[in-house]
Design a protein around this motif. Sequence first.
Motif, PDB file in Angstrom:
ATOM      1  N   LEU A   1       0.831  -1.200   0.000  1.00 31.27           N
ATOM      2  CA  LEU A   1       0.000   0.000   0.000  1.00 31.27           C
ATOM      3  C   LEU A   1       0.867   1.251   0.000  1.00 31.27           C
ATOM      4  O   LEU A   1       0.559   2.237  -0.687  1.00 31.27           O
ATOM      5  CB  LEU A   1      -0.905  -0.007   1.231  1.00 31.27           C
ATOM      6  CG  LEU A   1      -1.989  -1.080   1.237  1.00 31.27           C
ATOM      7  CD1 LEU A   1      -2.602  -1.214   2.600  1.00 31.27           C
ATOM      8  CD2 LEU A   1      -3.060  -0.719   0.223  1.00 31.27           C
TER       9      LEU A   1
ATOM     10  N   LEU B   1      -4.096   1.246  -4.994  1.00 34.50           N
ATOM     11  CA  LEU B   1      -3.860   0.919  -3.586  1.00 34.50           C
ATOM     12  C   LEU B   1      -5.177   0.781  -2.832  1.00 34.50           C
ATOM     13  O   LEU B   1      -5.288  -0.060  -1.924  1.00 34.50           O
ATOM     14  CB  LEU B   1      -2.913   1.932  -2.936  1.00 34.50           C
ATOM     15  CG  LEU B   1      -3.421   3.177  -2.223  1.00 34.50           C
ATOM     16  CD1 LEU B   1      -3.720   2.881  -0.768  1.00 34.50           C
ATOM     17  CD2 LEU B   1      -2.352   4.252  -2.258  1.00 34.50           C
TER      18      LEU B   1
ATOM     19  N   LEU C   1      -6.343  -2.421  -0.930  1.00 32.46           N
ATOM     20  CA  LEU C   1      -6.660  -2.309   0.495  1.00 32.46           C
ATOM     21  C   LEU C   1      -7.924  -3.091   0.845  1.00 32.46           C
ATOM     22  O   LEU C   1      -7.958  -3.821   1.848  1.00 32.46           O
ATOM     23  CB  LEU C   1      -6.828  -0.832   0.845  1.00 32.46           C
ATOM     24  CG  LEU C   1      -6.929  -0.431   2.312  1.00 32.46           C
ATOM     25  CD1 LEU C   1      -6.297   0.922   2.509  1.00 32.46           C
ATOM     26  CD2 LEU C   1      -8.350  -0.381   2.801  1.00 32.46           C
TER      27      LEU C   1
END
Lengths: 514, 109
Positions: free
Chosen positions: A314, A329, A333
């Motif tokens: 991330l 990202l 996530l």
Amino acid sequence: MSHLPILPFIVPLVAAIVLLLGHGRGIVFERTLSTIAIVFSMLLAALLLVTASDGAVRVYRLGDWPAPFGIVLVLDRLAAVMVAVTAALAVPVVLVARQGIDTQSRHFHVFLQLQLAGLYGAFLTGDLFNLFVFFEILLLASYALLAHGRDAPRAKATLGYVVLNLLGSALFLVALALIYGTLGTLNMADSGARLDTVAAADAPLVRTAFALLAAVFLLKAALLPLGFWLPQTYAAASLPVAMLFVVMTKVGIYALLRVVTSGLSEAAATADLLEPWLSWLAIGTIGIGAIGMLAARRLTLVAANLVLVSSGTLLLGVAAANVTSIAALLTYLVHTTIVTAALFLIADIIAERRGALRDTIEKGPHLGEIKIIGTAYLLLAVAASGAPPLSGFLAKLMVMQSLTATPHAWASWMALLVAGLVTALVLARAASAYFWEPHRADGATAMAAHASRADATRPLALPLVLLLLTALALVPLAAPLSAYTRATAAQLEQRQTYRDAVLGNATIERERRP
Amino acid sequence: MEIVIALGLGLLAACGLYLVLRPTSFSVALGLTLLSYTVNVLIFLGGRLGATAPPLALPDAEGLADPLPQALVLTAIVIGFGMTAYLVAVALRAKGESGSDRVDGGGGA
């Protein structure tokens, strides 16, 4: 002004207070209320997602004070995504906690609700000092949750975690004092705007302040030199707490992303503050996580090190800080939070069924119902290691594609691919110990004890299935999800829209600071 | 005045950091308290040093004392106090579990 942005914070807070008031009414009352609050929060989070999808930045002024003077909550796409991920994770967490772990010491559900309140608040606030307060709420609840449970000595692990986070809080306050002293504001939008006009004499102080702030967030996100506390702490936590803590590293990443996109990289005073070293440290974090996975003797430790790997991945996205990398990202996530939590859960199911061996990666007794557990394990292993066709592959592909234009793309790619290979290797090695080479000579009594243990883990099937279905659903839903995250990243790029929404168009005369 | 305050804060922070790095939980708690004192004074300084600025908007006053750092520091003090209390509670429990006051897992007191 709609009250929607503050509701995700209010609901768990009220639930916690009612739980405290109703203490002594028995565990059934606590479980019911806690579950209702969490399900309600999840519905609210879904509403937030839909509301935020029109692209408008909704501002909630507490006490109706205008923005740089009062505290504001800001609901945009990013906040909505983070709240939704947390709320979706909270449902399996409370379902797991209901299976008896919550009776091991008092007030489990109170702390769970407070932790959720702190998390939602941190995602929704638009003020740096308010962010500190929400961090403290979620940290205090997490200290208590970490120490929760009688079945293992946890105080030592808790002590280290508490000391480290108290130091982090002290640094956070130093950073806030410096930011207020130099910029004269703690509002995120306002401080972003004022970064452009910092006096040359103040520039080093501002730079120091934001470097400290980044260090605090990176401590939460467990970046390389600051991340060694994580595996031991997570492995020491009880199951629902470990699952919930998966989202705790994401708070640090969220906060860093918020500060970076508030205008940190464009301003002359803070240009090149993170870029030169963040991606290298992120690569290092992935490496440490991979080495930790190889060295881990327990599946729980493997999952804890996987948290490090996903943190590094991330942060690679944060370091690149362009629209595609932020979109990637966020997609990653969502995937990694669900899958890592599910890995903690399946590690505990396996541990419960193996008696004294727990989840150590050694040959042991037959697990029973091996087809069901094995299938779940296989799906999770495929998703975690980023192999096709599951969500891990799609998310990792997005991340890697978004990094092609960055200067160290080859190193990032290599780290991500090697980490994926190591994950697959470690999980396969564990699987062969658990599923393929069992049948150590077991007496009949051991078998009987084992049958009762198997029964004890059966209620954990529902949360596991929920998490698995979510992880599987991320495949057909990949298109809408990535569209949403792309729109989120695009919204973060439009700094002026955000500033106008928060601060209003009226410019208010302010006293010049000496 | 600035240099005195800066040196004092530096000394306080250094002592706090030294104590935090000691191996027993008692000195760690003490060190964190010193660090939080440092931080609290630093927040105050965010509103600038000065003994003459009035706290209220008087008609003939030159400037005003900044009231916000006082609100911030109050919040920080309360939170820091609560956290230190919890730290002491955890340290006591850790001592009860392992029989030693050391934070690094080593033996002896």
